[in-house]
Design a protein around this motif. Structure first.
Motif, PDB file in Angstrom:
ATOM      1  N   SER A  23       0.797  -1.224   0.000  1.00  0.00           N
ATOM      2  CA  SER A  23       0.000   0.000   0.000  1.00  0.00           C
ATOM      3  C   SER A  23       0.827   1.271   0.000  1.00  0.00           C
ATOM      4  O   SER A  23       0.301   2.348  -0.308  1.00  0.00           O
ATOM      5  CB  SER A  23      -0.946   0.013   1.212  1.00  0.00           C
ATOM      6  N   SER A  24       2.113   1.180   0.320  1.00  0.00           N
ATOM      7  CA  SER A  24       2.855   2.441   0.435  1.00  0.00           C
ATOM      8  C   SER A  24       4.303   2.394  -0.049  1.00  0.00           C
ATOM      9  O   SER A  24       5.001   3.398   0.078  1.00  0.00           O
ATOM     10  CB  SER A  24       2.831   2.922   1.895  1.00  0.00           C
ATOM     11  N   VAL A  27       5.035   5.228  -2.294  1.00  0.00           N
ATOM     12  CA  VAL A  27       5.267   6.516  -1.637  1.00  0.00           C
ATOM     13  C   VAL A  27       6.722   6.630  -1.209  1.00  0.00           C
ATOM     14  O   VAL A  27       7.356   7.682  -1.356  1.00  0.00           O
ATOM     15  CB  VAL A  27       4.334   6.678  -0.412  1.00  0.00           C
ATOM     16  N   THR A  74       5.265   6.529   6.279  1.00  0.00           N
ATOM     17  CA  THR A  74       4.650   6.903   5.007  1.00  0.00           C
ATOM     18  C   THR A  74       4.452   8.420   4.910  1.00  0.00           C
ATOM     19  O   THR A  74       4.792   9.019   3.885  1.00  0.00           O
ATOM     20  CB  THR A  74       3.312   6.168   4.824  1.00  0.00           C
ATOM     21  N   ALA A 328       0.821   5.988  -5.460  1.00  0.00           N
ATOM     22  CA  ALA A 328       1.226   6.612  -4.200  1.00  0.00           C
ATOM     23  C   ALA A 328       0.183   7.619  -3.738  1.00  0.00           C
ATOM     24  O   ALA A 328      -0.161   7.686  -2.545  1.00  0.00           O
ATOM     25  CB  ALA A 328       2.580   7.297  -4.375  1.00  0.00           C
ATOM     26  N   ALA A 331      -2.779   5.958  -2.283  1.00  0.00           N
ATOM     27  CA  ALA A 331      -2.460   5.409  -0.961  1.00  0.00           C
ATOM     28  C   ALA A 331      -2.547   6.467   0.127  1.00  0.00           C
ATOM     29  O   ALA A 331      -2.714   6.144   1.307  1.00  0.00           O
ATOM     30  CB  ALA A 331      -1.064   4.794  -0.976  1.00  0.00           C
ATOM     31  N   LEU A 332      -2.460   7.732  -0.261  1.00  0.00           N
ATOM     32  CA  LEU A 332      -2.417   8.820   0.716  1.00  0.00           C
ATOM     33  C   LEU A 332      -3.730   9.587   0.828  1.00  0.00           C
ATOM     34  O   LEU A 332      -3.833  10.513   1.632  1.00  0.00           O
ATOM     35  CB  LEU A 332      -1.294   9.799   0.348  1.00  0.00           C
TER      36      LEU A 332
END
Length: 393
Positions: A23-24, A27, A74, A328, A331-332
Protein backbone atom coordinates in the motif's frame (compact mmCIF):
# COMPACT_ATOMS: atom_id res chain seq x y z
CA UNK A 1 6.72 -18.88 23.46
CA UNK A 2 6.47 -21.33 20.53
CA UNK A 3 3.27 -22.76 21.99
CA UNK A 4 1.64 -19.36 21.40
CA UNK A 5 2.22 -19.66 17.65
CA UNK A 6 -0.87 -20.29 15.50
CA UNK A 7 -1.78 -20.55 11.82
CA UNK A 8 -4.20 -17.67 12.36
CA UNK A 9 -1.36 -15.42 13.47
CA UNK A 10 0.75 -16.60 10.51
CA UNK A 11 -1.97 -15.65 8.03
CA UNK A 12 -2.56 -12.32 9.78
CA UNK A 13 1.18 -11.62 9.73
CA UNK A 14 1.28 -12.23 5.97
CA UNK A 15 -1.76 -10.00 5.44
CA UNK A 16 -0.26 -7.22 7.57
CA UNK A 17 3.07 -7.32 5.72
CA UNK A 18 1.41 -7.42 2.32
CA UNK A 19 -0.91 -4.51 3.08
CA UNK A 20 1.86 -2.50 4.74
CA UNK A 21 4.35 -3.05 1.91
CA UNK A 22 2.06 -2.98 -1.11
CA UNK A 23 0.00 0.00 0.00
CA UNK A 24 2.86 2.44 0.44
CA UNK A 25 6.14 1.27 -1.09
CA UNK A 26 5.36 3.56 -4.03
CA UNK A 27 5.27 6.52 -1.64
CA UNK A 28 8.65 5.53 -0.23
CA UNK A 29 10.26 5.22 -3.67
CA UNK A 30 8.78 8.56 -4.75
CA UNK A 31 9.98 10.23 -1.55
CA UNK A 32 13.53 8.91 -1.75
CA UNK A 33 13.93 9.86 -5.41
CA UNK A 34 12.39 13.22 -4.56
CA UNK A 35 15.37 14.06 -2.32
CA UNK A 36 17.90 12.93 -4.90
CA UNK A 37 18.25 9.15 -4.59
CA UNK A 38 19.18 7.20 -7.70
CA UNK A 39 17.13 4.14 -8.67
CA UNK A 40 19.71 1.87 -7.01
CA UNK A 41 19.80 4.02 -3.85
CA UNK A 42 16.00 4.08 -3.66
CA UNK A 43 15.88 0.28 -3.97
CA UNK A 44 18.52 -0.01 -1.25
CA UNK A 45 16.55 2.38 0.96
CA UNK A 46 13.35 0.41 0.44
CA UNK A 47 15.15 -2.81 1.33
CA UNK A 48 16.85 -1.27 4.38
CA UNK A 49 13.54 0.08 5.68
CA UNK A 50 11.67 -3.19 5.16
CA UNK A 51 14.38 -5.30 6.78
CA UNK A 52 14.81 -2.83 9.66
CA UNK A 53 11.13 -2.65 10.47
CA UNK A 54 10.84 -6.43 10.20
CA UNK A 55 13.68 -7.03 12.65
CA UNK A 56 12.41 -4.24 14.92
CA UNK A 57 8.92 -5.79 15.03
CA UNK A 58 10.37 -9.21 15.85
CA UNK A 59 12.61 -7.83 18.61
CA UNK A 60 10.00 -5.62 20.30
CA UNK A 61 7.18 -8.16 20.08
CA UNK A 62 9.40 -10.97 21.38
CA UNK A 63 10.73 -8.94 24.29
CA UNK A 64 7.43 -7.34 25.34
CA UNK A 65 5.11 -10.21 24.32
CA UNK A 66 2.84 -7.49 22.91
CA UNK A 67 1.62 -7.09 19.29
CA UNK A 68 3.97 -4.21 18.42
CA UNK A 69 3.55 -3.55 14.71
CA UNK A 70 6.27 -1.52 12.97
CA UNK A 71 6.06 0.43 9.71
CA UNK A 72 8.09 2.86 7.68
CA UNK A 73 7.05 6.50 7.93
CA UNK A 74 4.65 6.90 5.01
CA UNK A 75 3.85 10.55 5.89
CA UNK A 76 7.60 11.07 6.21
CA UNK A 77 8.15 9.72 2.70
CA UNK A 78 5.46 12.06 1.43
CA UNK A 79 7.27 14.90 3.16
CA UNK A 80 10.48 13.99 1.33
CA UNK A 81 8.69 14.17 -2.01
CA UNK A 82 7.59 17.72 -1.27
CA UNK A 83 10.91 18.83 0.24
CA UNK A 84 12.87 18.38 -2.98
CA UNK A 85 16.62 17.99 -3.33
CA UNK A 86 18.45 19.87 -0.58
CA UNK A 87 21.96 21.30 -0.61
CA UNK A 88 24.33 18.33 -0.62
CA UNK A 89 21.90 16.04 -2.47
CA UNK A 90 20.96 12.61 -1.21
CA UNK A 91 24.04 12.43 1.03
CA UNK A 92 22.72 15.41 2.97
CA UNK A 93 19.27 13.82 3.10
CA UNK A 94 20.82 10.68 4.62
CA UNK A 95 22.52 12.87 7.22
CA UNK A 96 19.09 14.28 8.03
CA UNK A 97 17.66 10.75 8.32
CA UNK A 98 20.33 9.95 10.91
CA UNK A 99 19.57 13.07 12.91
CA UNK A 100 15.84 12.33 12.77
CA UNK A 101 16.46 8.84 14.16
CA UNK A 102 18.63 10.31 16.91
CA UNK A 103 15.88 12.79 17.82
CA UNK A 104 13.39 9.92 18.09
CA UNK A 105 15.79 8.07 20.41
CA UNK A 106 16.18 11.19 22.55
CA UNK A 107 12.41 11.75 22.60
CA UNK A 108 11.99 8.22 23.89
CA UNK A 109 14.65 8.44 26.56
CA UNK A 110 14.44 12.12 27.54
CA UNK A 111 10.93 13.07 28.58
CA UNK A 112 11.21 16.87 28.06
CA UNK A 113 11.72 16.42 24.30
CA UNK A 114 8.85 13.95 24.12
CA UNK A 115 6.62 16.44 25.95
CA UNK A 116 7.76 19.22 23.60
CA UNK A 117 6.66 17.20 20.56
CA UNK A 118 3.35 16.41 22.25
CA UNK A 119 2.91 20.14 22.94
CA UNK A 120 2.83 21.02 19.22
CA UNK A 121 -0.84 21.89 18.60
CA UNK A 122 -2.47 18.93 16.86
CA UNK A 123 -4.32 21.14 14.33
CA UNK A 124 -1.01 22.62 13.14
CA UNK A 125 0.72 19.23 12.91
CA UNK A 126 -2.23 17.87 10.94
CA UNK A 127 -2.36 20.95 8.71
CA UNK A 128 1.33 20.54 7.91
CA UNK A 129 0.77 16.89 7.04
CA UNK A 130 -2.26 17.74 4.88
CA UNK A 131 -0.21 20.36 3.04
CA UNK A 132 2.57 17.86 2.42
CA UNK A 133 0.13 15.25 1.09
CA UNK A 134 -1.91 17.56 -1.15
CA UNK A 135 0.42 17.66 -4.15
CA UNK A 136 0.87 13.88 -4.11
CA UNK A 137 -2.89 13.36 -4.02
CA UNK A 138 -3.13 15.24 -7.33
CA UNK A 139 -1.10 12.52 -9.05
CA UNK A 140 -4.04 10.20 -9.96
CA UNK A 141 -5.76 13.05 -11.80
CA UNK A 142 -2.51 13.99 -13.53
CA UNK A 143 -2.04 10.35 -14.57
CA UNK A 144 -5.43 10.33 -16.26
CA UNK A 145 -4.58 13.59 -18.03
CA UNK A 146 -1.27 12.05 -19.12
CA UNK A 147 -2.96 8.98 -20.61
CA UNK A 148 -6.57 8.02 -19.73
CA UNK A 149 -6.06 4.44 -20.93
CA UNK A 150 -3.22 4.00 -18.45
CA UNK A 151 -4.42 6.15 -15.56
CA UNK A 152 -8.14 5.28 -15.42
CA UNK A 153 -7.76 1.53 -14.72
CA UNK A 154 -5.68 2.31 -11.64
CA UNK A 155 -8.24 4.78 -10.28
CA UNK A 156 -11.22 2.54 -11.11
CA UNK A 157 -9.63 -0.49 -9.41
CA UNK A 158 -8.94 1.57 -6.30
CA UNK A 159 -12.46 3.01 -6.18
CA UNK A 160 -14.36 -0.22 -6.87
CA UNK A 161 -12.41 -2.44 -4.48
CA UNK A 162 -12.26 0.33 -1.87
CA UNK A 163 -16.05 0.59 -1.88
CA UNK A 164 -16.16 -3.06 -0.80
CA UNK A 165 -13.11 -3.21 1.49
CA UNK A 166 -10.87 -0.19 2.03
CA UNK A 167 -8.06 -2.40 3.26
CA UNK A 168 -7.52 -3.81 -0.23
CA UNK A 169 -8.11 -0.63 -2.23
CA UNK A 170 -4.45 0.26 -2.71
CA UNK A 171 -3.32 -3.34 -3.36
CA UNK A 172 -6.03 -3.44 -6.05
CA UNK A 173 -4.64 -0.25 -7.57
CA UNK A 174 -1.21 -1.85 -7.48
CA UNK A 175 -2.50 -4.92 -9.34
CA UNK A 176 -4.04 -2.59 -11.93
CA UNK A 177 -0.69 -0.82 -12.22
CA UNK A 178 1.04 -4.14 -12.91
CA UNK A 179 -1.54 -5.02 -15.58
CA UNK A 180 -1.18 -1.60 -17.16
CA UNK A 181 2.58 -2.14 -17.44
CA UNK A 182 2.08 -5.65 -18.82
CA UNK A 183 -0.52 -4.75 -21.46
CA UNK A 184 -0.33 -1.01 -21.98
CA UNK A 185 3.35 -0.08 -21.83
CA UNK A 186 5.96 -1.05 -24.40
CA UNK A 187 8.48 -3.19 -22.52
CA UNK A 188 12.09 -2.66 -23.66
CA UNK A 189 13.92 -5.73 -24.92
CA UNK A 190 15.85 -7.42 -22.14
CA UNK A 191 13.80 -5.79 -19.37
CA UNK A 192 12.77 -9.06 -17.75
CA UNK A 193 16.37 -10.24 -17.71
CA UNK A 194 17.21 -7.05 -15.83
CA UNK A 195 14.42 -7.75 -13.33
CA UNK A 196 15.71 -11.29 -12.84
CA UNK A 197 19.19 -10.02 -12.10
CA UNK A 198 17.71 -7.52 -9.64
CA UNK A 199 16.34 -10.41 -7.55
CA UNK A 200 19.76 -10.55 -5.92
CA UNK A 201 19.65 -7.91 -3.14
CA UNK A 202 22.15 -5.08 -3.49
CA UNK A 203 23.01 -2.59 -0.80
CA UNK A 204 24.07 0.97 -1.55
CA UNK A 205 26.00 2.70 1.23
CA UNK A 206 25.48 6.47 1.21
CA UNK A 207 28.00 8.53 3.17
CA UNK A 208 26.00 11.05 5.23
CA UNK A 209 26.61 14.77 5.03
CA UNK A 210 25.36 17.31 7.52
CA UNK A 211 24.26 20.86 6.80
CA UNK A 212 21.78 23.30 8.29
CA UNK A 213 19.45 23.34 5.28
CA UNK A 214 18.95 19.57 5.37
CA UNK A 215 18.44 19.58 9.14
CA UNK A 216 15.73 22.23 8.95
CA UNK A 217 14.10 21.09 5.69
CA UNK A 218 14.21 17.34 6.27
CA UNK A 219 15.32 16.18 9.74
CA UNK A 220 13.09 18.39 11.89
CA UNK A 221 9.84 18.09 9.84
CA UNK A 222 10.46 14.34 9.38
CA UNK A 223 10.87 13.95 13.15
CA UNK A 224 7.67 15.89 13.88
CA UNK A 225 5.61 14.06 11.26
CA UNK A 226 6.91 10.65 12.33
CA UNK A 227 6.21 11.27 16.01
CA UNK A 228 2.86 13.03 15.60
CA UNK A 229 1.44 10.90 12.77
CA UNK A 230 2.89 7.47 13.51
CA UNK A 231 4.50 6.89 16.92
CA UNK A 232 1.94 8.62 19.13
CA UNK A 233 -1.09 7.14 17.27
CA UNK A 234 0.64 3.75 17.37
CA UNK A 235 0.69 3.85 21.17
CA UNK A 236 -2.95 5.01 21.19
CA UNK A 237 -4.01 1.99 19.09
CA UNK A 238 -2.31 -0.38 21.53
CA UNK A 239 -4.03 1.30 24.48
CA UNK A 240 -7.44 1.10 22.81
CA UNK A 241 -6.89 -2.67 22.59
CA UNK A 242 -5.96 -2.79 26.29
CA UNK A 243 -2.21 -3.07 25.85
CA UNK A 244 -0.24 -0.59 27.93
CA UNK A 245 3.48 -0.58 27.10
CA UNK A 246 5.87 2.15 28.26
CA UNK A 247 6.06 4.44 25.18
CA UNK A 248 9.62 5.67 25.72
CA UNK A 249 11.52 2.41 25.11
CA UNK A 250 9.39 1.65 22.03
CA UNK A 251 10.10 5.10 20.55
CA UNK A 252 13.80 4.81 21.30
CA UNK A 253 14.04 1.37 19.70
CA UNK A 254 12.39 2.56 16.48
CA UNK A 255 14.83 5.48 16.47
CA UNK A 256 17.78 3.08 16.73
CA UNK A 257 16.52 1.01 13.80
CA UNK A 258 15.92 4.20 11.82
CA UNK A 259 19.56 5.13 12.35
CA UNK A 260 20.68 1.65 11.29
CA UNK A 261 18.76 1.89 8.01
CA UNK A 262 19.72 5.52 7.24
CA UNK A 263 23.24 4.93 5.77
CA UNK A 264 21.64 2.56 3.26
CA UNK A 265 18.95 5.04 2.19
CA UNK A 266 16.14 4.42 4.70
CA UNK A 267 14.40 7.52 6.03
CA UNK A 268 12.53 6.36 9.18
CA UNK A 269 10.80 3.41 10.82
CA UNK A 270 8.22 3.85 13.54
CA UNK A 271 5.27 2.32 15.35
CA UNK A 272 2.45 1.44 12.97
CA UNK A 273 -1.11 2.64 13.39
CA UNK A 274 -3.34 0.89 10.82
CA UNK A 275 -1.51 -2.44 10.87
CA UNK A 276 -1.21 -2.10 14.65
CA UNK A 277 -5.00 -2.33 14.83
CA UNK A 278 -4.83 -5.51 12.73
CA UNK A 279 -2.20 -7.00 15.04
CA UNK A 280 -3.88 -6.06 18.29
CA UNK A 281 -7.48 -6.89 17.28
CA UNK A 282 -9.44 -10.08 17.77
CA UNK A 283 -8.92 -11.13 14.13
CA UNK A 284 -5.27 -11.66 15.02
CA UNK A 285 -6.19 -14.30 17.62
CA UNK A 286 -9.02 -14.74 20.14
CA UNK A 287 -6.46 -14.98 22.94
CA UNK A 288 -4.97 -11.52 23.62
CA UNK A 289 -1.85 -13.10 25.06
CA UNK A 290 -1.01 -14.82 21.77
CA UNK A 291 -1.52 -11.92 19.34
CA UNK A 292 2.11 -10.83 19.50
CA UNK A 293 2.90 -13.66 17.08
CA UNK A 294 1.07 -11.74 14.34
CA UNK A 295 3.59 -8.92 14.67
CA UNK A 296 6.50 -11.38 14.75
CA UNK A 297 5.24 -13.12 11.61
CA UNK A 298 4.65 -9.79 9.89
CA UNK A 299 8.24 -8.87 10.68
CA UNK A 300 9.48 -12.02 8.98
CA UNK A 301 7.45 -11.30 5.84
CA UNK A 302 8.63 -7.67 5.80
CA UNK A 303 12.21 -8.95 5.68
CA UNK A 304 11.31 -11.26 2.78
CA UNK A 305 9.61 -8.45 0.85
CA UNK A 306 12.56 -6.18 1.53
CA UNK A 307 14.97 -8.62 -0.08
CA UNK A 308 12.87 -8.35 -3.27
CA UNK A 309 13.04 -4.54 -3.29
CA UNK A 310 15.53 -4.39 -6.17
CA UNK A 311 13.25 -6.36 -8.50
CA UNK A 312 10.23 -4.31 -7.42
CA UNK A 313 12.04 -1.05 -8.14
CA UNK A 314 13.31 -2.24 -11.50
CA UNK A 315 9.82 -3.35 -12.55
CA UNK A 316 8.26 -0.06 -11.45
CA UNK A 317 10.82 1.86 -13.52
CA UNK A 318 9.41 0.30 -16.72
CA UNK A 319 6.33 2.54 -16.53
CA UNK A 320 6.02 6.32 -16.78
CA UNK A 321 6.75 7.75 -13.35
CA UNK A 322 3.35 9.45 -13.13
CA UNK A 323 1.66 6.05 -12.92
CA UNK A 324 3.48 4.92 -9.77
CA UNK A 325 2.95 8.44 -8.40
CA UNK A 326 -0.77 7.86 -8.99
CA UNK A 327 -0.65 4.69 -6.89
CA UNK A 328 1.23 6.61 -4.20
CA UNK A 329 -1.34 9.41 -4.31
CA UNK A 330 -4.23 6.99 -3.94
CA UNK A 331 -2.46 5.41 -0.96
CA UNK A 332 -2.42 8.82 0.72
CA UNK A 333 -6.00 9.96 0.06
CA UNK A 334 -7.24 8.56 3.38
CA UNK A 335 -4.36 10.12 5.30
CA UNK A 336 -4.99 13.48 3.60
CA UNK A 337 -8.70 13.40 4.42
CA UNK A 338 -8.09 12.48 8.06
CA UNK A 339 -5.39 15.11 8.59
CA UNK A 340 -7.42 17.83 6.84
CA UNK A 341 -10.49 17.13 8.98
CA UNK A 342 -8.40 17.10 12.16
CA UNK A 343 -6.67 20.34 11.13
CA UNK A 344 -9.83 22.39 10.60
CA UNK A 345 -12.25 20.96 13.17
CA UNK A 346 -11.54 23.50 15.93
CA UNK A 347 -12.74 27.02 15.09
CA UNK A 348 -10.26 28.76 17.38
CA UNK A 349 -7.25 27.28 15.57
CA UNK A 350 -8.74 27.20 12.07
CA UNK A 351 -6.98 30.28 10.69
CA UNK A 352 -3.60 29.22 12.04
CA UNK A 353 -4.13 25.74 10.60
CA UNK A 354 -5.09 27.28 7.25
CA UNK A 355 -1.88 29.32 7.18
CA UNK A 356 0.16 26.22 8.01
CA UNK A 357 -1.61 24.24 5.30
CA UNK A 358 -1.27 26.91 2.60
CA UNK A 359 2.40 27.68 3.23
CA UNK A 360 3.26 23.98 3.31
CA UNK A 361 1.16 23.10 0.25
CA UNK A 362 2.70 25.94 -1.75
CA UNK A 363 5.89 23.91 -1.99
CA UNK A 364 7.89 27.11 -1.86
CA UNK A 365 11.19 27.05 -0.01
CA UNK A 366 12.90 30.04 1.55
CA UNK A 367 16.61 30.13 2.21
CA UNK A 368 16.89 26.54 1.05
CA UNK A 369 14.41 25.43 3.75
CA UNK A 370 11.26 23.58 2.65
CA UNK A 371 7.72 24.86 3.02
CA UNK A 372 6.80 22.26 5.66
CA UNK A 373 9.04 23.95 8.23
CA UNK A 374 7.90 27.46 7.32
CA UNK A 375 4.28 26.35 7.35
CA UNK A 376 4.60 25.18 10.93
CA UNK A 377 6.41 28.39 11.90
CA UNK A 378 3.83 30.62 10.18
CA UNK A 379 0.90 28.75 11.71
CA UNK A 380 2.51 28.84 15.14
CA UNK A 381 3.08 32.58 14.83
CA UNK A 382 -0.56 33.13 13.81
CA UNK A 383 -1.77 31.02 16.72
CA UNK A 384 0.47 32.89 19.16
CA UNK A 385 -0.74 36.24 17.79
CA UNK A 386 -4.38 35.22 18.14
CA UNK A 387 -3.81 34.17 21.75
CA UNK A 388 -1.85 37.35 22.49
CA UNK A 389 -4.65 39.58 21.20
CA UNK A 390 -7.28 37.49 22.93
CA UNK A 391 -9.03 36.44 19.69
CA UNK A 392 -11.53 33.68 20.34
CA UNK A 393 -12.05 32.38 16.81
Amino acid sequence: MLRDFSLQSLFMGLLIAFVGFASSFAVVLHGLTGVGASEAQAASGLMALSVSMGVCAIVLSTVTRLPVSIAWSTPGAALLASAGIVEGGFNAAVGAFLVCGLLVVIAGLWKPLGRLVSAIPAPLANAMLAGVLLSLCFAPVKAIAFNPLLGLPILIAWAVVGSVNKLFAVPAALVAFVLVIAFGVEIPEGAFATISSALVPTVEFVAPQFNVAAMVSVALPLFIVTMASQNIPGIAVLKVNDYHPAPGPLFATTGVFSMLSAPFGGHAVNLAAITAAMCAGSDSHPDRGRRYWSAINAGGFYILFGLLAGAVTTFVSLAPSILIEAVAGLALVGAFASSAVAAFTEAKTREAAAITFLVTASGVSFGGVSGAFWGLIAGGAMLALARFTGKKA
